[in-house]
Design a protein around this motif. Structure first.
Motif, PDB file in Angstrom:
ATOM      1  N   LEU A 142     -56.862  19.742  47.656  1.00  0.00           N
ATOM      2  CA  LEU A 142     -55.536  20.118  47.165  1.00  0.00           C
ATOM      3  C   LEU A 142     -55.606  21.048  45.961  1.00  0.00           C
ATOM      4  O   LEU A 142     -55.180  22.202  46.008  1.00  0.00           O
ATOM      5  CB  LEU A 142     -54.735  18.858  46.809  1.00  0.00           C
ATOM      6  CG  LEU A 142     -53.328  19.076  46.244  1.00  0.00           C
ATOM      7  CD1 LEU A 142     -52.459  19.837  47.239  1.00  0.00           C
ATOM      8  CD2 LEU A 142     -52.690  17.748  45.876  1.00  0.00           C
ATOM      9  N   GLY A 143     -56.182  20.544  44.852  1.00  0.00           N
ATOM     10  CA  GLY A 143     -56.191  21.313  43.611  1.00  0.00           C
ATOM     11  C   GLY A 143     -56.981  22.593  43.689  1.00  0.00           C
ATOM     12  O   GLY A 143     -56.554  23.640  43.185  1.00  0.00           O
ATOM     13  N   GLU A 144     -58.152  22.545  44.333  1.00  0.00           N
ATOM     14  CA  GLU A 144     -59.010  23.716  44.412  1.00  0.00           C
ATOM     15  C   GLU A 144     -58.794  24.513  45.689  1.00  0.00           C
ATOM     16  O   GLU A 144     -59.302  25.614  45.830  1.00  0.00           O
ATOM     17  CB  GLU A 144     -60.487  23.307  44.320  1.00  0.00           C
ATOM     18  CG  GLU A 144     -60.922  22.785  42.970  1.00  0.00           C
ATOM     19  CD  GLU A 144     -60.571  21.321  42.782  1.00  0.00           C
ATOM     20  OE1 GLU A 144     -60.081  20.693  43.741  1.00  0.00           O
ATOM     21  OE2 GLU A 144     -60.771  20.812  41.660  1.00  0.00           O
ATOM     22  N   LEU A 195     -54.955  15.752  57.534  1.00  0.00           N
ATOM     23  CA  LEU A 195     -55.486  15.429  58.858  1.00  0.00           C
ATOM     24  C   LEU A 195     -56.962  15.800  58.965  1.00  0.00           C
ATOM     25  O   LEU A 195     -57.757  15.083  59.581  1.00  0.00           O
ATOM     26  CB  LEU A 195     -54.675  16.167  59.928  1.00  0.00           C
ATOM     27  CG  LEU A 195     -54.983  15.810  61.382  1.00  0.00           C
ATOM     28  CD1 LEU A 195     -54.865  14.306  61.611  1.00  0.00           C
ATOM     29  CD2 LEU A 195     -54.062  16.561  62.328  1.00  0.00           C
ATOM     30  N   GLY A 196     -57.346  16.923  58.346  1.00  0.00           N
ATOM     31  CA  GLY A 196     -58.759  17.293  58.327  1.00  0.00           C
ATOM     32  C   GLY A 196     -59.607  16.242  57.636  1.00  0.00           C
ATOM     33  O   GLY A 196     -60.716  15.916  58.089  1.00  0.00           O
ATOM     34  N   ASN A 197     -59.094  15.702  56.531  1.00  0.00           N
ATOM     35  CA  ASN A 197     -59.825  14.661  55.813  1.00  0.00           C
ATOM     36  C   ASN A 197     -59.963  13.397  56.660  1.00  0.00           C
ATOM     37  O   ASN A 197     -61.021  12.758  56.676  1.00  0.00           O
ATOM     38  CB  ASN A 197     -59.098  14.335  54.508  1.00  0.00           C
ATOM     39  CG  ASN A 197     -59.926  13.479  53.581  1.00  0.00           C
ATOM     40  OD1 ASN A 197     -60.914  13.934  53.025  1.00  0.00           O
ATOM     41  ND2 ASN A 197     -59.542  12.232  53.430  1.00  0.00           N
ATOM     42  N   LEU A 198     -58.892  13.042  57.384  1.00  0.00           N
ATOM     43  CA  LEU A 198     -58.942  11.870  58.255  1.00  0.00           C
ATOM     44  C   LEU A 198     -59.992  12.050  59.354  1.00  0.00           C
ATOM     45  O   LEU A 198     -60.763  11.128  59.649  1.00  0.00           O
ATOM     46  CB  LEU A 198     -57.565  11.626  58.870  1.00  0.00           C
ATOM     47  CG  LEU A 198     -57.459  10.467  59.872  1.00  0.00           C
ATOM     48  CD1 LEU A 198     -57.870   9.148  59.214  1.00  0.00           C
ATOM     49  CD2 LEU A 198     -56.042  10.369  60.427  1.00  0.00           C
ATOM     50  N   CYS A 199     -60.043  13.240  59.934  1.00  0.00           N
ATOM     51  CA  CYS A 199     -61.058  13.511  60.971  1.00  0.00           C
ATOM     52  C   CYS A 199     -62.469  13.397  60.404  1.00  0.00           C
ATOM     53  O   CYS A 199     -63.376  12.863  61.055  1.00  0.00           O
ATOM     54  CB  CYS A 199     -60.849  14.911  61.545  1.00  0.00           C
ATOM     55  SG  CYS A 199     -59.367  15.082  62.558  1.00  0.00           S
ATOM     56  N   ALA A 200     -62.654  13.898  59.180  1.00  0.00           N
ATOM     57  CA  ALA A 200     -63.977  13.818  58.554  1.00  0.00           C
ATOM     58  C   ALA A 200     -64.372  12.376  58.270  1.00  0.00           C
ATOM     59  O   ALA A 200     -65.538  12.003  58.422  1.00  0.00           O
ATOM     60  CB  ALA A 200     -63.982  14.632  57.258  1.00  0.00           C
ATOM     61  N   SER A 202     -64.840  19.506  54.667  1.00  0.00           N
ATOM     62  CA  SER A 202     -63.451  19.383  55.108  1.00  0.00           C
ATOM     63  C   SER A 202     -62.748  18.223  54.405  1.00  0.00           C
ATOM     64  O   SER A 202     -61.737  17.719  54.880  1.00  0.00           O
ATOM     65  CB  SER A 202     -63.388  19.187  56.625  1.00  0.00           C
ATOM     66  OG  SER A 202     -64.211  18.106  57.030  1.00  0.00           O
ATOM     67  N   GLY A 203     -63.291  17.802  53.254  1.00  0.00           N
ATOM     68  CA  GLY A 203     -62.717  16.695  52.506  1.00  0.00           C
ATOM     69  C   GLY A 203     -61.562  17.118  51.614  1.00  0.00           C
ATOM     70  O   GLY A 203     -61.430  18.280  51.241  1.00  0.00           O
ATOM     71  N   LEU A 204     -60.743  16.145  51.263  1.00  0.00           N
ATOM     72  CA  LEU A 204     -59.579  16.375  50.406  1.00  0.00           C
ATOM     73  C   LEU A 204     -59.992  16.282  48.938  1.00  0.00           C
ATOM     74  O   LEU A 204     -59.609  15.368  48.219  1.00  0.00           O
ATOM     75  CB  LEU A 204     -58.482  15.360  50.737  1.00  0.00           C
ATOM     76  CG  LEU A 204     -57.149  15.485  49.998  1.00  0.00           C
ATOM     77  CD1 LEU A 204     -56.464  16.801  50.331  1.00  0.00           C
ATOM     78  CD2 LEU A 204     -56.246  14.322  50.373  1.00  0.00           C
ATOM     79  N   GLY A 205     -60.827  17.214  48.485  1.00  0.00           N
ATOM     80  CA  GLY A 205     -61.261  17.203  47.095  1.00  0.00           C
ATOM     81  C   GLY A 205     -62.100  15.981  46.773  1.00  0.00           C
ATOM     82  O   GLY A 205     -62.773  15.409  47.633  1.00  0.00           O
TER      83      GLY A 205
END
Length: 453
Positions: free
Chosen positions: A193-195, A225-230, A405-408
């Motif tokens: 998100l932030g970066e 959704l990308g983070n959930l898949c990862a 593909s993580g959420l930060g």
């Protein structure tokens, strides 16, 4: 004779001793990391404070609430059929509270103080600092020198292949090239998100002449959704490692090298905490805070990402042998404490304060889902295949690639928790932060030079 008579008499257990033994057995039963009696008392106290409108955003109250919530979600996730074995605890902690908030099952008296505390305290950076310092300080120097240099190869190859594979699948699903590339694949690999999403939304807004707020609302569900898949993919990798132990280093990225003298090189040092070195743990904690603040200052002065600066400062200290063994012991305990007791509460708090269920469900378009799944799986599979040629463990390399593909920072924590590989957080930070920064800069440069539609 007196002694013999006394030994012959059967021992009679006193009621008090029975009650003490029963209480001891109950204390051995744990809801995640909380003993059952303590859990029940805390639950009653939080309910009482909620009914009397006395729940506040102070530290002790928030430790109780997010501790209860994180422990409950973690315990539920671990007991889920199938999902419990591929990161169910992390998935439930990261997403169930958000869903419960969306359907109104979480009282506003809890939502408001948890949101205030999470956003004002920013305690995710305390977690990241402690885990990074604990992991780096207890690594072998050879592992750091070789591992950090090698990780860029599978990361780069995986990113390029994921880009082409994602574009191909997205276009087959009927998405336009610009849409699938800049609004699906790039956000997934943008660093969270932030970066990632925020700089992208601002840049896209300026280039395309659109409102950045509307663009951000479009990007958020994609990265969630990308983070959930990862999380799911890396949880499955943990199962694969248990099935085929030769594929995993159980948290070690670099394969073992055995010189002629028989000493192993590239293995994290297993320092022991003897219970008499509390000062060492405190010293390690203060080192973590010091490095975090140094990262904040470097960010203010030069615009460099603070977590990345902190990571490289920790690496430099280790490379120059500036970390004594006593400090390593304290860092190891610090690492174990945060990964054991703080992970699920952190995910729980962020799920309530930051993750919005409506944003997550907005991404469930067939084309988006297939493109995101393809992108994440290509990253993971590339790491799995390339690792052997790079002298690294396939499972660990694939997990680090998946963190791209993580959420930060929160996403890395959820992914590594699902994979049971929190030792890889320093490498995951490189994958997410540096890989994300390169992805964002490249996307903005390409979009700015494309002809208008």
């Amino acid at each position: 004779m007196h002694n013999a008579d006394s030994l012959a008499k059967p021992s009679v257990a006193t009621p008090g001793a029975d009650r003490g033994a029963l209480f001891g057995r109950l204390m051995d039963i744990r809801i995640s990391f909380i003993p059952l009696p303590v859990y029940l008392v805390l639950l009653a106290l939080v309910a009482g404070l909620s009914l009397t409108k006395e729940l506040k955003a102070d530290l002790p109250t928030m430790v109780a609430i997010i501790g209860l919530g994180g422990a409950t979600c973690g315990e539920i996730g671990k007991r889920l059929p199938f999902f419990g074995k591929i990161g169910g605890a992390a998935i439930v902690s990261a997403f169930l509270p958000s869903y419960l908030v969306s359907v109104g099952w979480v009282p506003q008296d809890i939502i408001a103080p948890v949101t205030t505390f999470t956003k004002s305290s920013n305690f995710i950076y305390l977690f990241v600092s402690s885990v990074v310092v604990g992991s780096i300080f207890t690594m072998d120097r050879n592992l750091i020198i070789k591992g950090f240099a090698k990780i860029f190869v599978p990361l780069l190859v995986g990113s390029v292949l994921a880009l082409f594979a994602g574009v191909a699948v997205g276009m087959l699903c009927g998405l336009e090239l610009r849409q699938v590339l800049f609004f699906v694949i790039v956000p997934v690999m943008g660093g969270g998100l932030g970066e990632g999403a925020i700089p992208l939304s601002v840049g896209y807004g300026e280039i395309l002449g659109m409102d950045s707020g509307k663009i951000l609302a479009q990007l958020l569900p994609i990265i969630l959704l990308g983070n959930l898949c990862a999380i799911l993919a890396c949880g499955a990798l943990d199962l694969l490692g248990k099935r085929y132990p030769q594929l995993t280093g159980n948290g070690r990225l670099q394969r073992l090298e055995v010189p002629q003298d028989g000493d192993k090189v590239g293995v994290e040092k297993e320092t022991r905490f003897d219970g008499q070195t509390v000062n060492q743990v405190i010293a390690a904690g203060m080192c973590a805070i010091t490095l975090y603040l140094a990262g904040v200052l470097l960010h203010a002065l030069f615009g460099l990402p603070g977590p990345v600066c902190m990571l490289f400062l920790a690496v430099l200290l280790k490379l120059f042998n500036a970390v004594p063994e006593r400090l390593e012991a304290g860092a190891q305990v610090l690492f174990k404490f945060f990964t054991t007791c703080v992970t699920y509460p952190l995910l729980f708090a962020n799920s309530i304060a930051v993750t919005h269920w409506s944003e997550l469900t907005a991404a469930f378009h067939v084309g988006n889902v297939l493109t995101i799944v393809t992108t994440v799986l290509t990253l993971v599979l590339t790491g799995l295949v390339i690792a052997r040629k790079m002298g690294m463990y396939p499972i660990e390399t694939a997990i680090v690639n998946g963190c791209h593909s993580g959420l930060g920072g929160t996403g890395d924590i959820a992914i590594l928790t699902a994979a049971n590989r929190m030792q890889l957080l320093p490498f995951a930070q490189i994958s997410t932060r540096i890989g994300g920064a390169i992805t964002v800069m490249g996307a903005l440069l390409i979009l700015a030079n494309l002809p208008p539609v």
